[in-house]
Design a protein around this motif. Structure first.
Motif, PDB file in Angstrom:
ATOM      1  N   ARG A 104       4.337 -12.218  22.416  1.00 37.44           N
ATOM      2  CA  ARG A 104       4.937 -12.426  23.737  1.00 37.44           C
ATOM      3  C   ARG A 104       3.817 -12.752  24.714  1.00 37.44           C
ATOM      4  NH1 ARG A 104       9.678 -11.354  22.565  1.00 37.44           N
ATOM      5  NH2 ARG A 104      10.308 -12.439  24.441  1.00 37.44           N
ATOM      6  N   GLU A 105       4.204 -13.180  25.888  1.00 39.90           N
ATOM      7  CA  GLU A 105       3.220 -13.338  26.945  1.00 39.90           C
ATOM      8  C   GLU A 105       2.701 -11.966  27.354  1.00 39.90           C
ATOM      9  OE1 GLU A 105       1.230 -15.792  30.015  1.00 39.90           O
ATOM     10  OE2 GLU A 105       1.528 -15.617  27.863  1.00 39.90           O
ATOM     11  N   LYS A 106       1.379 -11.835  27.449  1.00 38.73           N
ATOM     12  CA  LYS A 106       0.720 -10.592  27.863  1.00 38.73           C
ATOM     13  C   LYS A 106      -0.414 -10.964  28.805  1.00 38.73           C
ATOM     14  CE  LYS A 106       2.997  -7.658  25.167  1.00 38.73           C
ATOM     15  NZ  LYS A 106       3.803  -6.529  25.701  1.00 38.73           N
ATOM     16  N   THR A 107      -1.223  -9.983  29.153  1.00 34.75           N
ATOM     17  CA  THR A 107      -2.378 -10.288  29.992  1.00 34.75           C
ATOM     18  C   THR A 107      -3.383 -11.122  29.196  1.00 34.75           C
ATOM     19  OG1 THR A 107      -3.663  -8.342  29.361  1.00 34.75           O
ATOM     20  CG2 THR A 107      -2.099  -8.090  31.196  1.00 34.75           C
ATOM     21  N   TRP A 108      -4.235 -11.826  29.922  1.00 33.92           N
ATOM     22  CA  TRP A 108      -5.263 -12.642  29.277  1.00 33.92           C
ATOM     23  C   TRP A 108      -6.137 -11.796  28.357  1.00 33.92           C
ATOM     24  CZ3 TRP A 108      -6.360 -17.305  27.885  1.00 33.92           C
ATOM     25  CH2 TRP A 108      -7.695 -17.669  27.589  1.00 33.92           C
ATOM     26  N   ALA A 109      -6.560 -10.633  28.849  1.00 37.77           N
ATOM     27  CA  ALA A 109      -7.460  -9.783  28.061  1.00 37.77           C
ATOM     28  C   ALA A 109      -6.799  -9.340  26.759  1.00 37.77           C
ATOM     29  CB  ALA A 109      -7.892  -8.565  28.879  1.00 37.77           C
ATOM     30  N   GLU A 110      -5.524  -8.975  26.820  1.00 35.81           N
ATOM     31  CA  GLU A 110      -4.818  -8.537  25.610  1.00 35.81           C
ATOM     32  C   GLU A 110      -4.705  -9.668  24.591  1.00 35.81           C
ATOM     33  OE1 GLU A 110      -1.502  -5.267  26.763  1.00 35.81           O
ATOM     34  OE2 GLU A 110      -1.369  -7.129  27.910  1.00 35.81           O
ATOM     35  N   ILE A 126      -6.849 -14.129  19.683  1.00 34.34           N
ATOM     36  CA  ILE A 126      -7.991 -15.014  19.451  1.00 34.34           C
ATOM     37  C   ILE A 126      -9.074 -14.306  18.636  1.00 34.34           C
ATOM     38  CG2 ILE A 126      -9.772 -16.438  20.522  1.00 34.34           C
ATOM     39  CD1 ILE A 126      -7.889 -16.875  22.884  1.00 34.34           C
ATOM     40  N   THR A 127      -9.554 -13.178  19.134  1.00 32.49           N
ATOM     41  CA  THR A 127     -10.580 -12.446  18.383  1.00 32.49           C
ATOM     42  C   THR A 127     -10.034 -11.966  17.039  1.00 32.49           C
ATOM     43  OG1 THR A 127     -11.696 -11.745  20.414  1.00 32.49           O
ATOM     44  CG2 THR A 127     -12.154 -10.479  18.413  1.00 32.49           C
ATOM     45  N   GLY A 128      -8.799 -11.505  17.015  1.00 37.28           N
ATOM     46  CA  GLY A 128      -8.207 -11.050  15.763  1.00 37.28           C
ATOM     47  C   GLY A 128      -8.141 -12.152  14.722  1.00 37.28           C
ATOM     48  N   THR A 129      -7.876 -13.380  15.158  1.00 40.77           N
ATOM     49  CA  THR A 129      -7.852 -14.505  14.220  1.00 40.77           C
ATOM     50  C   THR A 129      -9.251 -14.843  13.739  1.00 40.77           C
ATOM     51  OG1 THR A 129      -5.849 -15.407  15.233  1.00 40.77           O
ATOM     52  CG2 THR A 129      -7.215 -16.935  13.939  1.00 40.77           C
ATOM     53  N   GLN A 130     -10.226 -14.817  14.651  1.00 41.58           N
ATOM     54  CA  GLN A 130     -11.606 -15.091  14.236  1.00 41.58           C
ATOM     55  C   GLN A 130     -12.085 -14.041  13.235  1.00 41.58           C
ATOM     56  OE1 GLN A 130     -14.626 -13.223  15.117  1.00 41.58           O
ATOM     57  NE2 GLN A 130     -15.761 -14.631  13.785  1.00 41.58           N
ATOM     58  N   VAL A 131     -11.788 -12.789  13.492  1.00 40.38           N
ATOM     59  CA  VAL A 131     -12.190 -11.722  12.566  1.00 40.38           C
ATOM     60  C   VAL A 131     -11.518 -11.912  11.208  1.00 40.38           C
ATOM     61  CG1 VAL A 131     -11.991  -9.235  12.119  1.00 40.38           C
ATOM     62  CG2 VAL A 131     -12.737 -10.044  14.377  1.00 40.38           C
ATOM     63  N   THR A 132     -10.242 -12.275  11.218  1.00 38.24           N
ATOM     64  CA  THR A 132      -9.513 -12.489   9.969  1.00 38.24           C
ATOM     65  C   THR A 132     -10.102 -13.654   9.180  1.00 38.24           C
ATOM     66  OG1 THR A 132      -7.483 -11.573  10.910  1.00 38.24           O
ATOM     67  CG2 THR A 132      -7.252 -13.023   8.989  1.00 38.24           C
ATOM     68  N   LEU A 133     -10.367 -14.760   9.858  1.00 32.26           N
ATOM     69  CA  LEU A 133     -10.943 -15.920   9.174  1.00 32.26           C
ATOM     70  C   LEU A 133     -12.350 -15.624   8.654  1.00 32.26           C
ATOM     71  CD1 LEU A 133      -9.700 -18.709  11.587  1.00 32.26           C
ATOM     72  CD2 LEU A 133      -9.190 -18.588   9.141  1.00 32.26           C
ATOM     73  N   GLU A 134     -13.132 -14.895   9.424  1.00 29.48           N
ATOM     74  CA  GLU A 134     -14.482 -14.569   8.981  1.00 29.48           C
ATOM     75  C   GLU A 134     -14.445 -13.627   7.782  1.00 29.48           C
ATOM     76  OE1 GLU A 134     -18.657 -14.462   8.774  1.00 29.48           O
ATOM     77  OE2 GLU A 134     -17.205 -15.901   9.544  1.00 29.48           O
ATOM     78  N   VAL A 143      -6.598  -6.027  13.073  1.00 25.02           N
ATOM     79  CA  VAL A 143      -7.189  -7.322  12.722  1.00 25.02           C
ATOM     80  C   VAL A 143      -8.429  -7.614  13.559  1.00 25.02           C
ATOM     81  CG1 VAL A 143      -5.042  -8.343  11.894  1.00 25.02           C
ATOM     82  CG2 VAL A 143      -5.639  -8.545  14.325  1.00 25.02           C
ATOM     83  N   THR A 144      -8.674  -6.814  14.579  1.00 26.46           N
ATOM     84  CA  THR A 144      -9.878  -7.006  15.397  1.00 26.46           C
ATOM     85  C   THR A 144     -11.072  -6.216  14.875  1.00 26.46           C
ATOM     86  OG1 THR A 144      -9.367  -5.175  16.924  1.00 26.46           O
ATOM     87  CG2 THR A 144      -8.430  -7.336  17.442  1.00 26.46           C
ATOM     88  N   ASP A 145     -10.878  -5.450  13.794  1.00 17.67           N
ATOM     89  CA  ASP A 145     -11.938  -4.596  13.234  1.00 17.67           C
ATOM     90  C   ASP A 145     -12.576  -5.314  12.034  1.00 17.67           C
ATOM     91  OD1 ASP A 145     -13.438  -2.720  11.787  1.00 17.67           O
ATOM     92  OD2 ASP A 145     -12.057  -1.075  12.207  1.00 17.67           O
ATOM     93  N   PRO A 146     -13.803  -5.826  12.184  1.00 15.60           N
ATOM     94  CA  PRO A 146     -14.418  -6.606  11.105  1.00 15.60           C
ATOM     95  C   PRO A 146     -14.574  -5.834   9.805  1.00 15.60           C
ATOM     96  CG  PRO A 146     -15.596  -6.962  13.172  1.00 15.60           C
ATOM     97  CD  PRO A 146     -14.637  -5.831  13.406  1.00 15.60           C
ATOM     98  N   ASP A 147     -14.981  -4.573   9.887  1.00 17.32           N
ATOM     99  CA  ASP A 147     -15.177  -3.802   8.658  1.00 17.32           C
ATOM    100  C   ASP A 147     -13.858  -3.564   7.930  1.00 17.32           C
ATOM    101  OD1 ASP A 147     -17.910  -3.650   9.108  1.00 17.32           O
ATOM    102  OD2 ASP A 147     -17.768  -1.751  10.183  1.00 17.32           O
ATOM    103  N   PHE A 148     -12.839  -3.205   8.697  1.00 23.63           N
ATOM    104  CA  PHE A 148     -11.519  -2.983   8.090  1.00 23.63           C
ATOM    105  C   PHE A 148     -11.004  -4.259   7.434  1.00 23.63           C
ATOM    106  CE2 PHE A 148      -6.911  -3.613   8.730  1.00 23.63           C
ATOM    107  CZ  PHE A 148      -6.432  -2.677   7.813  1.00 23.63           C
ATOM    108  N   MET A 149     -11.117  -5.389   8.128  1.00 18.24           N
ATOM    109  CA  MET A 149     -10.587  -6.633   7.588  1.00 18.24           C
ATOM    110  C   MET A 149     -11.381  -7.109   6.371  1.00 18.24           C
ATOM    111  SD  MET A 149      -7.801  -7.352   9.042  1.00 18.24           S
ATOM    112  CE  MET A 149      -7.590  -8.989   8.325  1.00 18.24           C
TER     113      MET A 149
END
Length: 277
Positions: A80-86, A92-100, A56-62
């Motif tokens: 689950r709880e993970k690191t901030w970067a993950e 967050i980025t995966g949702t933005q890519v999906t919405l875009e 979901v983080t890949d704009p072309d794929f999505m």
């Protein structure tokens, strides 16, 4: 001879995960064409299902996965709880890519998986008073879900989409403990939420709703969901005989439960032994 009706196409991210697996039979039974989008290939695709493997983080794929879709059910992400970067990358980025990708493809109906943990530091009793609580996350995971809701609001307002941010209590085939007798979302009610997202009620607009069944022990004010046509029918009480109802939940007065406790560490997977997709 009447022309064949083209089925409505739904893209289901996180299509190999637990909640999607429980939802799929209801979508199939309603005649939807479903695209199962995930990093892992979803098992046993049916006649009206297709498998799309990618991130979901890949704009072309999505953009390709959502081409021609009518709606998106966005369950893909870390649960689950993970690191901030993950969490930033996937949730967050995966949702933005999906919405875009949805915007680029003219998709006007999106259901986003938010979480109780976006409001985990609110007292549980507050959820009965207010149909839409302001964000008060209990973890980095909760912060990522609050950001998911904010992105949904942006895309609904900016681009005239109907976006439903569903604050999921506890998914699963059945409730497993005392707490989930109040927070359970049944698979059938998750399908009813999909149907409400597809409806014309509240379109366009952003809607934050509780994704919780009509549980006898439920704590959630379901009015916001009812305004878009979400009328849950199931009750976790049907499974109460198999649950230890005498167990004490020392964190029952906070929506986030143990996740809001001092022992639940921020940025760390506190339950690595639980394989939750």
């Amino acid at each position: 001879m009447s022309a064949a009706v083209t089925p409505v196409t739904i893209a289901l991210t996180g299509g190999a995960g637990m909640m999607a697996t429980l939802l799929r039979p209801y979508l199939a039974g309603a005649g939807y064409a479903v695209r199962l989008v995930d990093l892992a290939a979803a098992s046993d695709p049916g006649p009206n299902e297709s498998v799309h493997v990618g991130s979901v983080t890949d704009p072309d794929f999505m953009a390709d996965a959502l081409n021609g879709a009518t709606a998106v059910i966005h369950l893909g992400g870390l649960h689950r709880e993970k690191t901030w970067a993950e969490l930033v990358s996937t949730n967050i980025t995966g949702t933005q890519v999906t919405l875009e990708a949805a915007r680029q493809n003219g998709v006007e109906r999106v259901l986003l998986a938010s979480s109780t943990h976006a409001v985990g530091f609110h007292p549980t009793e507050a959820a009965a008073r207010d149909s839409v609580l302001s964000p008060r996350p209990d973890t980095y995971y909760g912060v990522s879900k609050a950001a998911v809701e904010a992105l949904g609001s942006l895309y609904a307002d900016k681009y005239g989409m109907k976006v439903v941010s569903a604050r999921i209590g506890t998914g699963g085939e059945r409730p497993g403990n005392l707490r989930t007798l109040g927070s359970w979302l049944s698979p059938a009610d998750s399908f009813r939420l999909v149907e409400a997202t597809l409806s014309k009620l509240g379109a366009p607009g952003h809607h934050v709703v509780w994704a919780v069944s009509a549980n006898t022990r439920g704590w959630a004010n379901l009015d916001a969901g009812k305004r878009i046509g979400f009328e849950p029918q199931d009750d976790a009480e049907a499974f109460a005989a198999g649950v230890d109802t005498t167990a004490r939940d020392e964190w029952a007065d906070l929506l986030g439960g143990a996740w809001a406790s001092d022992s639940h560490r921020v940025g760390v997977d506190n339950y690595p032994h639980l394989a939750v997709k």
